[in-house]
Design a protein around this motif. Structure first.
Motif, mmCIF file in Angstrom:
data_model
loop_
_atom_site.group_PDB
_atom_site.id
_atom_site.type_symbol
_atom_site.label_atom_id
_atom_site.label_comp_id
_atom_site.label_asym_id
_atom_site.label_seq_id
_atom_site.Cartn_x
_atom_site.Cartn_y
_atom_site.Cartn_z
ATOM 1 N N CYS A 14 21.151 23.943 -17.239
ATOM 2 C CA CYS A 14 21.913 22.944 -16.481
ATOM 3 C C CYS A 14 21.574 22.964 -14.993
ATOM 4 N N GLY A 40 24.553 28.625 -18.144
ATOM 5 C CA GLY A 40 25.564 29.325 -18.943
ATOM 6 C C GLY A 40 26.560 30.077 -18.084
ATOM 7 N N GLY A 45 29.413 32.809 -18.653
ATOM 8 C CA GLY A 45 30.481 31.823 -18.738
ATOM 9 C C GLY A 45 31.273 31.637 -17.460
ATOM 10 N N CYS A 48 30.043 27.215 -13.527
ATOM 11 C CA CYS A 48 29.083 26.338 -14.207
ATOM 12 C C CYS A 48 27.776 26.261 -13.421
ATOM 13 N N TYR A 88 37.884 17.687 -14.127
ATOM 14 C CA TYR A 88 37.848 18.585 -15.287
ATOM 15 C C TYR A 88 38.866 19.725 -15.240
ATOM 16 N N CYS A 93 32.294 27.591 -16.634
ATOM 17 C CA CYS A 93 31.499 27.183 -17.789
ATOM 18 C C CYS A 93 32.250 27.363 -19.111
ATOM 19 N N ARG A 94 32.800 28.536 -19.348
ATOM 20 C CA ARG A 94 33.450 28.792 -20.648
ATOM 21 C C ARG A 94 34.647 27.872 -20.856
ATOM 22 N N LYS A 97 33.341 24.303 -21.684
ATOM 23 C CA LYS A 97 32.916 24.261 -23.090
ATOM 24 C C LYS A 97 34.117 24.290 -24.033
ATOM 25 N N LYS A 100 35.498 21.043 -24.607
ATOM 26 C CA LYS A 100 34.544 20.117 -25.243
ATOM 27 C C LYS A 100 33.776 19.246 -24.250
ATOM 28 N N SER A 102 30.427 18.601 -22.601
ATOM 29 C CA SER A 102 29.031 18.958 -22.874
ATOM 30 C C SER A 102 28.298 19.305 -21.584
ATOM 31 N N CYS A 103 27.228 20.063 -21.744
ATOM 32 C CA CYS A 103 26.398 20.397 -20.587
ATOM 33 C C CYS A 103 25.829 19.124 -19.966
#
Length: 120
Positions: A14, A40, A45, A48, A88, A93-94, A97, A100, A102-103
């Motif tokens: 990413c 990742g 995690g 981001c 968001y 990152c974790r 994800k 839901k 997406s990268c």
């Protein structure tokens, strides 16, 4: 419309995707390797990678060159992260994800947010 996320399917993470696309769109030469360890959430995690790469780009473009300059990069970084968290509710990152996200979505949103704030 071409997006930064197109590089995810080519094997870039990413952060690398965001840096690569920024370089191509803006004729810059920010080292791609700066993003290699960020994917990742730095592999654990955490923050981001796309967001982290945006911060690196801000530093590259708006960062100071010595300690006598005002650090305006910090203001840009704060605005960048705030806009992402408004959408968001997280920059982790974790958590993205788990929600839901997406990268590809976060890469493209981060890129577009970065471009918007750099216009100021």
């Amino acid at each position: 419309m071409t997006c930064a996320s197109k590089y995810l399917s080519e094997g870039y993470n990413c952060a690398e995707s965001l840096i690569k696309f920024y370089n191509e769109e803006h004729n810059q030469s920010i080292p791609l390797g700066l993003g290699s360890c960020m994917g990742g959430g730095a592999g654990i995690g955490s923050l981001c990678g796309a967001i982290n790469a945006g911060i690196v780009i801000i530093g590259f473009l708006k960062g100071r060159h010595n300690n006598t300059e005002v650090n305006i990069a910090r203001d840009y970084s704060k605005e960048f992260i705030t806009k992402i968290k408004e959408k968001y509710s997280t920059d982790i990152c974790r958590d993205l994800k788990a929600n839901k996200i997406s990268c590809g979505e976060i890469v493209d949103f981060s890129y577009n947010t970065l471009i918007d704030i750099l216009k100021n």
